[in-house]
Design an enzyme around this catalytic site. Structure first.
Site, PDB file in Angstrom:
ATOM      1  N   LYS A 234     -43.251 -13.043  10.964  1.00 54.93           N
ATOM      2  CA  LYS A 234     -41.607 -13.408  11.247  1.00 54.93           C
ATOM      3  C   LYS A 234     -41.071 -12.713  12.296  1.00 54.93           C
ATOM      4  O   LYS A 234     -41.393 -13.391  13.627  1.00 54.93           O
ATOM      5  CB  LYS A 234     -41.181 -12.831   9.931  1.00 54.93           C
ATOM      6  CG  LYS A 234     -41.623 -13.688   8.856  1.00 54.93           C
ATOM      7  CD  LYS A 234     -41.110 -13.507   7.274  1.00 54.93           C
ATOM      8  CE  LYS A 234     -41.656 -14.620   6.366  1.00 54.93           C
ATOM      9  NZ  LYS A 234     -42.463 -13.953   5.193  1.00 54.93           N
TER      10      LYS A 234
ATOM     11  N   TYR B   8     -45.961 -11.348  -2.127  1.00 51.39           N
ATOM     12  CA  TYR B   8     -46.421 -12.476  -1.526  1.00 51.39           C
ATOM     13  C   TYR B   8     -47.193 -12.110  -0.199  1.00 51.39           C
ATOM     14  O   TYR B   8     -46.466 -11.368   0.495  1.00 51.39           O
ATOM     15  CB  TYR B   8     -45.397 -13.592  -1.423  1.00 51.39           C
ATOM     16  CG  TYR B   8     -45.907 -14.579  -0.685  1.00 51.39           C
ATOM     17  CD1 TYR B   8     -46.540 -15.669  -1.289  1.00 51.39           C
ATOM     18  CD2 TYR B   8     -45.556 -15.019   0.674  1.00 51.39           C
ATOM     19  CE1 TYR B   8     -47.068 -16.786  -0.910  1.00 51.39           C
ATOM     20  CE2 TYR B   8     -46.080 -16.215   1.159  1.00 51.39           C
ATOM     21  CZ  TYR B   8     -46.673 -17.028   0.620  1.00 51.39           C
ATOM     22  OH  TYR B   8     -47.380 -18.128   1.253  1.00 51.39           O
TER      23      TYR B   8
ATOM     24  N   ASP C  29     -47.841  -4.552   3.916  1.00 55.61           N
ATOM     25  CA  ASP C  29     -47.635  -5.978   4.453  1.00 55.61           C
ATOM     26  C   ASP C  29     -46.253  -5.952   4.798  1.00 55.61           C
ATOM     27  O   ASP C  29     -45.141  -5.992   4.052  1.00 55.61           O
ATOM     28  CB  ASP C  29     -47.865  -6.940   3.338  1.00 55.61           C
ATOM     29  CG  ASP C  29     -47.618  -8.325   3.823  1.00 55.61           C
ATOM     30  OD1 ASP C  29     -46.850  -8.315   4.882  1.00 55.61           O
ATOM     31  OD2 ASP C  29     -47.668  -9.427   2.938  1.00 55.61           O
TER      32      ASP C  29
HETATM   33  C1  LIG Z   1     -43.790 -14.724   4.868  1.00 54.31           C
HETATM   34  C2  LIG Z   1     -44.703 -13.562   4.333  1.00 54.31           C
HETATM   35  C3  LIG Z   1     -46.071 -13.808   4.480  1.00 54.31           C
HETATM   36  C4  LIG Z   1     -46.753 -15.058   4.930  1.00 54.31           C
HETATM   37  O1  LIG Z   1     -46.584 -15.299   6.262  1.00 54.31           O
HETATM   38  P1  LIG Z   1     -46.606 -16.728   6.948  1.00 54.31           P
HETATM   39  O2  LIG Z   1     -46.264 -16.581   8.189  1.00 54.31           O
HETATM   40  O3  LIG Z   1     -45.647 -17.820   6.029  1.00 54.31           O
HETATM   41  O4  LIG Z   1     -48.117 -17.218   6.478  1.00 54.31           O
HETATM   42  C5  LIG Z   1     -46.973 -12.874   4.101  1.00 54.31           C
HETATM   43  N1  LIG Z   1     -46.350 -11.487   3.530  1.00 54.31           N
HETATM   44  C6  LIG Z   1     -44.923 -11.343   3.580  1.00 54.31           C
HETATM   45  C7  LIG Z   1     -44.435 -10.275   2.865  1.00 54.31           C
HETATM   46  C8  LIG Z   1     -43.975 -12.689   3.831  1.00 54.31           C
HETATM   47  O5  LIG Z   1     -42.834 -12.337   3.498  1.00 54.31           O
END
Ligand SMILES: *Cc1c(COP(=O)(O)O)cnc(C)c1O
Length: 429
Positions: free
Chosen positions: A267, A144, A239
């Protein structure tokens, strides 16, 4: 436990907010039942609107790595707020947090701050496309990267929890530029790079997957991707929205000693306020406006409250690198406890863990990619989730999410969690 007030609040919310929530996983669709409304949180505990106390294993999905309402972060925000909450003009604190981030993370010279992980990943891919002059990207099923169109192709997290890994509203034109690969399958990536020769701008990956539960990269997988990228002129995007400032100061690049070309954050970097960021070496970052041709902007980007929270958080982590080992030890202790309890039950299970990320899949086979994650028994997970909740332990309400430990958790909390697990496993049997 009683959830009378949460239920009432949820009904009210559903009248004016689609599904009653502002992010789908919160709605409990994967596990059934009523989402719990939080009144407040402190340290390792959530206090809900019905007066229940819960041990928290989601930490706001990662950011609260030092526990909730962490004093230095809270104080930094309050102090900043008194001076005004947004200007749309440069502020010194943006440079301070940028310098600190760049000093903590290997292989990056410059960083740009945005407002979410979604924005960070979306912008990173645009930058990769602009820099390489190529259109297609490779992503992995079950990973994701936020809810930008290009990523909603076999995405993990809420996208799969809700049964729509490919969302309506994403055009065929966009979808055709996202090439899917299977996590931990290096050979397939090599083949895809061959088939789409000179068309791929970047490979984007969660270098430790956390959005199909926790799935570690197989030995040599990340380095293999690095080598393939180098030999094909493709950029490698890590990511690290989950893993950044969680697995190590320098994230996965440091943890597994593999170099990425662009790294995205979210995060933890915001200390619980809405922050994302992406970083790379100078040559790549200078492709961004206003220096370069790739456009990217944000009215609230670099917002002083968000920067104050993020700076306070990163400063703590930078000054106390022992936190990462302490967290990993706590997680390992939890792992051993859960393993001991589950191994005496008849339930098939797999526990995956990397650092302070851990998850249980109720699976007969090892879980190494999206297919194996999706084969796990979701009915058992539901029972397990609600059982644990009843015992006062709040786990992610979906098997397609990692648990995140926070350093406010004590060994006693973890012992209590394992004791809860023992009861729940007996109930399920
Ligand atoms: C949470 C997450 C996102 C998206 O971040 P948001 O602040 O919710 O838009 C993207 N990549 C990873 C790996 C994530 O865990």
């Amino acid at each position: 436990m009683i959830y009378k007030r949460s239920s009432a609040l949820f009904s009210e919310a559903q009248r004016v907010i689609p599904g009653g929530v502002n992010s789908p996983v919160r709605a409990f669709n994967a596990v059934g039942g009523t989402p719990i409304f939080v009144e407040k949180a402190k340290g390792a505990y959530l206090y809900d609107e019905d007066g229940n106390t819960l041990i928290d294993y989601i930490a706001s999905w990662g950011p609260m790595i030092l526990g909730h309402a962490y004093e230095p972060v809270v104080n930094a925000v309050i102090e900043k707020a008194r001076k005004g909450t947004s200007f749309g003009m440069p502020t010194e604190i943006e440079t301070t947090i940028a310098s600190l981030s760049v000093s903590m993370v290997p292989n990056v010279d410059k960083i740009r701050f945005v407002n979410s992980g979604t924005e960070a990943c979306m912008s990173a891919v645009r930058l990769a496309r602009g820099f390489t002059g190529k259109d297609k990207i490779i992503k992995f099923a079950g990973c994701y990267h936020g809810h930008s169109d290009s990523f909603l192709i076999q995405a993990g997290s809420g996208a799969v929890t809700h049964g729509t890994p490919n969302s309506p509203g994403v055009t065929q034109g966009t979808a055709k530029d996202t090439i899917l690969a299977s996590y931990n399958n290096l050979e397939q990536v090599a083949q895809l790079l061959e088939i789409h020769k000179n068309e791929i701008a970047c490979i984007i990956i969660e270098p430790v997957a956390g959005n199909m539960g926790c799935i570690p990269p197989a030995e040599g997988f990340l380095q293999g991707l690095r080598d393939l990228c180098d030999s094909n002129g493709v950029l490698l995007i890590f990511d690290e929205v989950m893993t950044g400032f969680r697995l190590a100061k320098g994230g996965v690049q440091e943890f597994y000693n593999v170099r990425a070309d662009i790294v995205t954050f979210g995060k933890v970097i915001g200390g619980g306020l809405p922050v994302g960021a992406f970083a790379a070496r100078e040559e790549i970052m200078n492709f961004l406006a206003p220096v370069g041709p790739v456009y990217q902007a944000g009215t609230l980007s670099g917002n002083p409250l968000a920067m104050a929270a993020g700076l306070a958080m990163l400063t703590q982590l930078n000054d106390n690198p022992g936190i990462f080992t302490s967290l990993a030890s706590k997680t390992e202790y939890l792992h051993r406890g859960l393993d001991k309890v589950l191994s005496t039950s008849k339930l098939p299970y797999t526990i995956n863990r990397v650092g302070s990320m851990i998850s249980i899949h109720f699976s007969e086979t090892p879980v190494t990619n999206f297919t194996t994650a999706a084969h796990a028994n979701n009915e058992t997970f539901k029972q397990f989730f609600h059982g644990m909740l009843n015992q006062g332990v709040y786990l992610p309400p979906s098997a397609f999410e990692s648990w995140f430990l926070n350093d406010a958790l004590t060994y006693q909390d973890i012992d209590n969690t394992v004791a809860a697990c023992e009861k729940v496993v007996q109930e399920i049997a």
